[in-house]
Design an enzyme around this catalytic site. Structure first.
Site, PDB file in Angstrom:
ATOM      1  N   ASP A 115     -32.720  99.340  -4.752  1.00 47.84           N
ATOM      2  CA  ASP A 115     -31.797 100.367  -5.256  1.00 47.84           C
ATOM      3  C   ASP A 115     -32.563 101.354  -6.142  1.00 47.84           C
ATOM      4  OD1 ASP A 115     -29.551  99.215  -4.033  1.00 47.84           O
ATOM      5  OD2 ASP A 115     -29.290  97.817  -5.688  1.00 47.84           O
ATOM      6  N   LYS A 132     -30.445 107.591 -12.187  1.00 46.58           N
ATOM      7  CA  LYS A 132     -30.257 108.117 -13.565  1.00 46.58           C
ATOM      8  C   LYS A 132     -31.316 107.526 -14.507  1.00 46.58           C
ATOM      9  CE  LYS A 132     -25.334 108.850 -13.213  1.00 46.58           C
ATOM     10  NZ  LYS A 132     -24.044 108.202 -13.336  1.00 46.58           N
ATOM     11  N   GLU A 151     -32.718  96.341   7.436  1.00 48.25           N
ATOM     12  CA  GLU A 151     -31.531  97.111   7.858  1.00 48.25           C
ATOM     13  C   GLU A 151     -31.622  98.549   7.343  1.00 48.25           C
ATOM     14  OE1 GLU A 151     -31.188  94.296   6.004  1.00 48.25           O
ATOM     15  OE2 GLU A 151     -30.367  92.859   7.423  1.00 48.25           O
TER      16      GLU A 151
END
Ligand SMILES: C[S@@+](CC[C@H](N)C(=O)[O-])C[C@H]1O[C@@H](n2cnc3c(N)ncnc32)[C@H](O)[C@@H]1O
Length: 212
Positions: free
Chosen positions: A119, A123, A194
């Protein structure tokens, strides 16, 4: 990816305790007893739905693989997939947050770490959550054997640049880098996750291999 609304996920994990380890801290320093051999242990952090680790384990029966995924609901999808494809003796799954890796591995217990499409947490205030940030590097250094590598792939240019800076600040030698993995010689033999399958249509895939 989080598939939050799967109330049966934990049941799915418990029902598959042949290859899902529900209490991983019990095996800290003793993972080889789980696999009943003394082959090296490679881990994938944030394994998602498990395609990458499953294919890797199929190709390398002499390596023990442990896949970690934070969200039980995501892991449950991987578990269902394994059940339809067939269980492998050299793979185990854990629903676990990488921040606590030292609760389940002792120093030098792991030979290789894979980080695929982590991920990006774009920010600035979430920088510490990125799996290549200085929050995680000392943890990886502790559990990895001295000669162990980290293999990192992403489609996210910002995360890749951040990660290179982070590795460099931690004085980690860069062993390999590609700014376009799918148009390089390394494409041969590359196993896709994936996310990789999805995002390689949209732009380059970046890869770095580093060590401590
Ligand atoms: C963007 S997905 C990529 C999934 C897979 N690696 C792929 O390439 O298709 C990132 C995954 O990492 C998991 N993850 C994020 N932070 C984690 C952490 N601290 N510990 C374990 N898993 C984490 C997320 O839940 C998510 O499933």
């Amino acid at each position: 990816m989080r598939l939050r609304n799967n109330p049966k996920a934990l049941d799915t994990l418990k029902e598959n305790d042949k290859f899902v380890i529900m209490e991983p801290s019990l095996y800290k320093g003793k993972w080889l007893t789980v696999f009943d051999n003394d082959n090296p242990i490679h881990i994938e952090i944030g394994m998602g739905k498990g395609d990458f680790i499953y294919q890797l384990a199929t190709q390398n029966p002499d390596i023990n693989y442990i896949g970690l995924e934070k969200y039980p609901s995501v892991l449950a999808t991987a578990v269902n997939k394994v059940n339809s494809l067939g269980c492998l003796p050299n793979v185990r799954f854990i629903s676990f947050d990488a921040i606590s890796l030292q609760d389940i591995f002792i120093t030098n217990e792991v030979s290789q770490i894979y980080l695929n499409f982590s991920d990006p947490w774009p920010k600035n205030k979430h920088e510490k959550r990125r799996l290549t940030s200085h929050t995680f590097l000392p943890i990886y250094q502790d559990i990895l054997k001295e000669e162990g590598h980290i293999e990192f792939k992403t489609d996210n240019r910002g995360l890749f640049e951040f990660s290179l800076v982070s590795f460099n600040a931690y004085k980690m030698p860069l062993l390999y880098i590609s700014l376009d993995l799918h148009n390089s010689e390394e494409k041969e033999g590359n196993i896709m996750s994936e996310y990789e399958r999805k995002f390689c249509q949209k732009g380059p895939i970046y890869k770095a291999v580093v060590r401590f």
